[in-house]
Design a protein around this motif. Structure first.
Motif, PDB file in Angstrom:
ATOM      1  N   ALA A   1      35.546  69.827  19.984  1.00 46.68           N
ATOM      2  CA  ALA A   1      35.594  71.366  20.427  1.00 46.68           C
ATOM      3  C   ALA A   1      34.573  71.363  21.672  1.00 46.68           C
TER       4      ALA A   1
ATOM      5  N   THR B   1      35.240  76.245  20.499  1.00 40.78           N
ATOM      6  CA  THR B   1      35.053  77.388  19.529  1.00 40.78           C
ATOM      7  C   THR B   1      35.494  78.678  19.815  1.00 40.78           C
TER       8      THR B   1
ATOM      9  N   LYS C   1      30.933  71.614  10.615  1.00 46.29           N
ATOM     10  CA  LYS C   1      30.366  70.879  11.715  1.00 46.29           C
ATOM     11  C   LYS C   1      28.990  71.264  11.805  1.00 46.29           C
TER      12      LYS C   1
ATOM     13  N   GLY D   1      26.438  63.187  24.902  1.00 47.36           N
ATOM     14  CA  GLY D   1      26.494  62.087  25.476  1.00 47.36           C
ATOM     15  C   GLY D   1      25.809  60.701  25.079  1.00 47.36           C
TER      16      GLY D   1
ATOM     17  N   GLY E   1      28.467  61.091  21.685  1.00 49.02           N
ATOM     18  CA  GLY E   1      27.961  59.724  22.522  1.00 49.02           C
ATOM     19  C   GLY E   1      29.123  58.719  22.356  1.00 49.02           C
TER      20      GLY E   1
ATOM     21  N   THR F   1      31.964  64.246  26.258  1.00 50.06           N
ATOM     22  CA  THR F   1      30.977  63.787  27.488  1.00 50.06           C
ATOM     23  C   THR F   1      31.753  62.552  27.938  1.00 50.06           C
TER      24      THR F   1
END
Ligand SMILES: Cc1cc2nc3c(=O)[nH]c(=O)nc-3n(C[C@H](O)[C@H](O)[C@H](O)COP(=O)(O)O)c2cc1C
Length: 332
Positions: A62, A86, A215, A264, A291, A313
């Motif tokens: 998202a 979102t 989430k 990330g 990540g 990321t």
């Protein structure tokens, strides 16, 4: 070295992060228009999860396509599913720019976007017109819902329920986002009482039984995770997404820090630990995110028990070839 890291990334990184994002979104819009209705379903190993069939286990997280603006384009990159949002009940501009920052050495981002989006009604209209035009992607679409900034925490259930009502026919699954660090108080909605009220409000609007996932943040203790999972599953949550960005900035070098959520590579271990804890107490499937930037990190999520993975990321640092490569390498 890939074409992306040799040419495209250095050019994009000349622009401020959000301008680079807009530029990529424009290119994807053109790609989607060029390919029209002929975007093929992506390759990979199909996965069946909470009653939905995914052509492969690699999804777009998202926040990248908040309004579903380039929804038809993502399968071109090999994504097996896309999470739009979102989305909030009210359209909102988000925080003032700049609000996304790169940490290239750490292959990380800090963002404080603050749920900039066009609002549930406008996004529902766009999704409906994509369907009418025969441009709906041939991959499952998740829709991530958040609380509008203007809505007080006590009225959160009705706010989420309104967005769900507008969008329910369009999502193959829904994600209740109670974990963004950029809307004041939002993460308090992870507390059992609030989460229960939100899930009940959605259940009342959900006669078709669309899967509703939650989430969660990475900044939770083991006991907090156990409590959230027990409450969510008692209220019918169909699965979990672990995790959102972190407020732990210990990996950020001095002088580079900014307010916001870190994503990330520095988030990877932490989010995998949370994922592992969720998997160990949950009866429902878990999507691992945080990540993922190469086959090894994606396999790390699967080894920790994730049924599916998502990334954001990694796409910025590794480029558009990453999802296809991951989907290929996640083949058993
Ligand atoms: C710029 C940016 C915007 C994001 N916006 C959202 C969002 O609107 N909703 C959400 O649930 N997560 C959002 N995220 C979090 C991602 O979906 C993901 O959970 C997190 O970045 C960790 O994955 P990654 O390390 O692959 O980026 C955002 C992340 C970034 C970097």
């Amino acid at each position: 070295m890939s074409l992306y890291s040799a040419i495209a990334r250095p050019l994009l990184f000349l622009l401020p992060a959000e301008a680079a994002h807009e530029c990529v979104m424009k290119m994807l819009t053109m790609a989607a228009v060029t390919f029209g209705r002929s975007v093929p379903a992506p390759d990979g190993n199909p996965v069946e999860c909470f009653g939905v069939r995914f052509p492969n286990a690699v999804g777009l997280a998202a926040g990248m396509d908040k309004n579903g603006a380039v929804l038809p384009a993502w399968p071109l990159l090999g994504f097996g599913f896309v999470e739009v949002g979102t989305v909030t009940a009210h359209a909102q501009p988000g925080n003032p720019v700049p609000r996304v920052f790169r940490l290239p050495r750490q292959r990380a981002l800090i963002n404080r976007m603050g749920f900039n989006n066009e609002g549930a009604r406008a996004v529902a209209d766009r999704l409906a017109s994509l369907r009418r035009a025969g441009r709906w992607p041939r991959v499952p679409v998740g829709i991530n819902l958040g609380k509008s900034r203007v809505t007080p925490l006590e009225q959160a259930p009705e706010d989420y329920a309104y967005s769900f009502r507008q969008l329910r026919e369009h999502g193959d699954y829904f994600a209740v986002n109670v974990s963004s660090p950029n809307t004041p108080g939002l993460r308090e909605l992870q507390a059992a009482g609030h989460l229960r009220d939100i899930l009940r409000a959605l259940a009342r609007e959900n006669p078709e039984g669309k899967p509703v996932l939650v989430k969660i943040a990475p900044d939770l203790s083991g006991e907090e995770i156990d409590g959230i999972v027990a409450c969510g599953e008692a209220e019918g949550a169909a699965g979990w997404i672990a995790t959102n960005t972190t407020l732990d900035h210990s990996a950020v070098p001095p002088g580079c820090d900014e307010e916001g959520g870190l994503s990330g590579e520095p988030l990877r271990q932490m989010s995998t630990r949370v994922l592992h804890r969720v998997v160990s107490v949950a009866g429902k499937p878990v999507i691992g995110v945080g990540g993922v930037s190469d086959p090894e990190s994606a396999r790390g999520k699967i080894a920790a028990g994730a049924s599916l993975v998502q990334l954001y990321t990694g796409l910025v640092y590794r480029g558009p070839g990453l999802p296809k490569r991951l989907a290929r390498e996640l083949l058993p």
